[in-house]
Motif scaffolding. Sequence first.
Motif, short mmCIF file in Angstrom:
data_model
loop_
_atom_site.label_atom_id
_atom_site.label_comp_id
_atom_site.label_asym_id
_atom_site.label_seq_id
_atom_site.Cartn_x
_atom_site.Cartn_y
_atom_site.Cartn_z
N UNK A 428 0.87 -1.19 0.00
CA UNK A 428 0.00 0.00 0.00
C UNK A 428 0.90 1.22 0.00
N UNK A 429 0.46 2.28 -0.66
CA UNK A 429 1.20 3.54 -0.57
C UNK A 429 0.21 4.70 -0.51
N UNK A 430 0.66 5.77 0.11
CA UNK A 430 -0.19 6.97 0.31
C UNK A 430 0.67 8.21 0.24
N UNK A 431 0.23 9.22 -0.50
CA UNK A 431 0.93 10.49 -0.43
C UNK A 431 0.48 11.25 0.82
N UNK A 432 1.43 11.76 1.58
CA UNK A 432 1.12 12.43 2.84
C UNK A 432 1.31 13.94 2.69
N UNK A 472 11.43 25.47 -9.15
CA UNK A 472 11.56 25.02 -10.54
C UNK A 472 11.08 23.56 -10.68
N UNK A 473 11.45 22.74 -9.69
CA UNK A 473 11.06 21.32 -9.72
C UNK A 473 9.54 21.20 -9.64
N UNK A 474 8.93 22.03 -8.80
CA UNK A 474 7.47 21.96 -8.65
C UNK A 474 6.77 22.45 -9.92
N UNK A 475 7.28 23.55 -10.48
CA UNK A 475 6.65 24.09 -11.70
C UNK A 475 6.70 23.06 -12.83
N UNK A 476 7.82 22.38 -12.99
CA UNK A 476 7.94 21.38 -14.07
C UNK A 476 7.00 20.20 -13.81
N UNK A 477 6.87 19.80 -12.55
CA UNK A 477 6.02 18.65 -12.22
C UNK A 477 4.54 18.97 -12.44
N UNK A 478 4.18 20.24 -12.36
CA UNK A 478 2.78 20.62 -12.63
C UNK A 478 2.40 20.32 -14.07
N UNK A 479 3.38 20.26 -14.95
CA UNK A 479 3.12 19.99 -16.37
C UNK A 479 3.17 18.50 -16.68
N UNK A 480 2.92 17.67 -15.70
CA UNK A 480 2.90 16.22 -15.93
C UNK A 480 1.52 15.67 -15.56
N UNK A 481 1.32 14.39 -15.92
CA UNK A 481 0.01 13.77 -15.68
C UNK A 481 -0.13 13.20 -14.26
N UNK A 482 0.93 13.16 -13.50
CA UNK A 482 0.89 12.60 -12.15
C UNK A 482 -0.15 13.33 -11.30
N UNK A 483 -0.78 12.59 -10.38
CA UNK A 483 -1.79 13.17 -9.50
C UNK A 483 -1.23 14.43 -8.81
N UNK A 484 -1.90 15.57 -9.00
CA UNK A 484 -1.37 16.81 -8.41
C UNK A 484 -1.24 16.78 -6.90
N UNK A 485 -1.87 15.84 -6.20
CA UNK A 485 -1.69 15.81 -4.73
C UNK A 485 -0.22 15.56 -4.39
N UNK A 486 0.51 14.99 -5.35
CA UNK A 486 1.95 14.75 -5.13
C UNK A 486 2.71 16.06 -4.90
N UNK A 487 2.18 17.16 -5.46
CA UNK A 487 2.88 18.46 -5.33
C UNK A 487 2.82 18.97 -3.89
N UNK A 488 1.75 18.59 -3.18
CA UNK A 488 1.55 19.04 -1.79
C UNK A 488 2.05 18.02 -0.78
N UNK A 489 2.53 16.88 -1.28
CA UNK A 489 2.92 15.78 -0.38
C UNK A 489 4.38 15.91 0.01
N UNK A 490 4.68 15.70 1.30
CA UNK A 490 6.10 15.73 1.68
C UNK A 490 6.73 14.35 1.56
N UNK A 491 5.89 13.29 1.47
CA UNK A 491 6.43 11.93 1.41
C UNK A 491 5.39 10.98 0.84
#
Length: 597
Positions: A428-432, A472-491
Amino acid sequence: MLAISALAKLIGLPTSDGTAQGARLQTRSRPGDPGWPAEESWEALNRAVGGRLIKVQSPLATCLRDGSSAECEQLFKSLKNPYFLGDDVALTQSLGWVDAWTSSPSVFAVAARSAADVVATVNFARTHRLRLLVKGGGHSYQGTSNAPDSLLIWTRGMNAITLHDAFVGAGCAGHNDPQPAVSIEPGAIWGQVYQAVTTRAGRYVQGGGCLTVGVAGLVQSGGFGSFSKAYGTAAASLLEAEVVTADGGLRTVNACSNPDLFWALKGGGGGSLGVVTRLTLRTHALPHFFGATVLSIKATSDAAFRRLIGRIVGFYAEALFNPNWGEQIGFRPDNVLVVAMVHQGLSQQQAEAIWRPFLDWVAGATGDYTLLSGPLMLSVPAGDFWNPAVLGNLPGVVVTDPRQGASPANIYYAANVGEAGQVLHAYRSLWLPASLLRHEQQGGFADALFAASRHWSVTLHVNKGLAGAGAEAIAAAKETATNPVMLEAFALLISAAQGAPAYPGIRGHEPNLASAHRQVGAVRSAVGEIERLLSQRGSYLAESDFFETAWQQAFWGSNYPRLLAVKDKYDPDGLFIVHHGVGSERWSADGFTRLGT
Ligand SMILES: Cc1cc2nc3c(=O)[nH]c(=O)nc-3n(C[C@H](O)[C@H](O)[C@H](O)COP(=O)(O)OP(=O)(O)OC[C@H]3O[C@@H](n4cnc5c(N)ncnc54)[C@H](O)[C@@H]3O)c2cc1C
């Protein structure tokens, strides 16, 4: 001699009347079905791919005949070597997942060497209505690079790596500035890439943590490496890809050409959108140092362990929640805290000074804690971090491929040995969300981690979430298909259980079903303790539960409808279907039958 149009049909090229496209596919053919290609069709495909069509034989067949033979015992030793697994067309890094899937060889495979081989195979599979799969590094936990009764495109031999000083994507001149980059063929694994880019060329490219994971699979997964808090996801580093789509077209996709498909390949999941034949990723200047901090501490009581969890959560929030630090902090049921972290840009003295307050706190709590290992703190010049000659001299860090004649560059982390040939029992995995690190929430979070650790080990992968990363890392990741909750997750929190190499039907090497079933409950309960703190759930598709129910939401969140639209545009008939891949809800679990009309 065959007429050109008849030959084209045999190997699946579109004919002038367009019949190779066919009507909407409802079922795929298996061996023995009337639609399964005749011998001469396979021979035609073999000619089209330069003799690289393989009739697949699994080495496990010998064990299925006699599980106690010397040959079988030797094979089971070899199954602990990720390079042995990766070099065999019939095998995958995990041998299966109890109640989910069992690694099964395809009937035929094309050991592709070029994009032309891939085009010929895609056309053949589409025309003959075959179940088509792609395998690169073979590390899918979900079993998405193997299936019985299928045709496989195996990219292991496509592993060229080319560095660029000033890359501009096709059609992007005047839109994008030239930038340093690396082009990689899809079968390359990250160990090969790091040695080419970092060890030999003194640059950094964002890839994965495990050295034997494949490049195309990881980039399409989103892709987190040890230093993702500094450099972002691998998907966000993609500048251009070459991809063969379901119509057999070879497309170059980037921000200027086919931008919809380009976006979808960045985290939309491997095996669902086409076959990637080349990826070009941005590279970065190296920092001065990469390093690691490793220690484990045992608490003498439950109460002391709960205090230790509270202290490490607070310490992480104060001192480590930034682009310098990545990797893992684990909490075990036997009241052991395991720290296996890496850092970038810090000298050994700087790293030691950062950890001093925490270590002093532990030392000051007389009688409560025992250091089981470490603290081991090390910084090396960044260019040496993946150098086999340097790593090989650090005891217990890497293992070298033991096969006779194997390249000394074939190394893998000792920490990954347990995963080679494993049978998964539970995962199981969860973004926190980073909000859990706020001062007022730390207590509740530490309580939940303690409660979770009563059921099963849980680990925070603090590099697999971009909260705390650079802008810069966050801005580039916003342009991907990954679930955006990953941007707010610390782990990403991961809890998992697995068994040693095993295979159903091999006497003496059967998967341990009873233990697997017990562990499913323990892992679910452990993660459930954390889950109840969260208002929304997100999970990383590459490292997640095979049995995830709301997988579209968990893996892609608000991006899923856009991803499905790209799938419908480039693969309307569902040639590329994998478990819990985009559009797979329209297919039976085995990928052979379209559901509904
Ligand atoms: C030991 C281990 C360690 C891991 N560590 C990390 C980590 O540190 N960070 C992380 O983010 N993930 C990690 N993962 C997960 C890993 O990133 C994914 O499983 C990834 O998809 C594996 O890629 P692969 O090429 O090795 O696997 P494969 O099983 O070959 O492929 C995975 C998927 O991608 C598809 N695919 C492969 N090649 C292509 C291609 N050329 N074109 C289109 N589709 C393709 C396959 O069909 C399959 O669906 C790890 C997995 C394992 C087993």
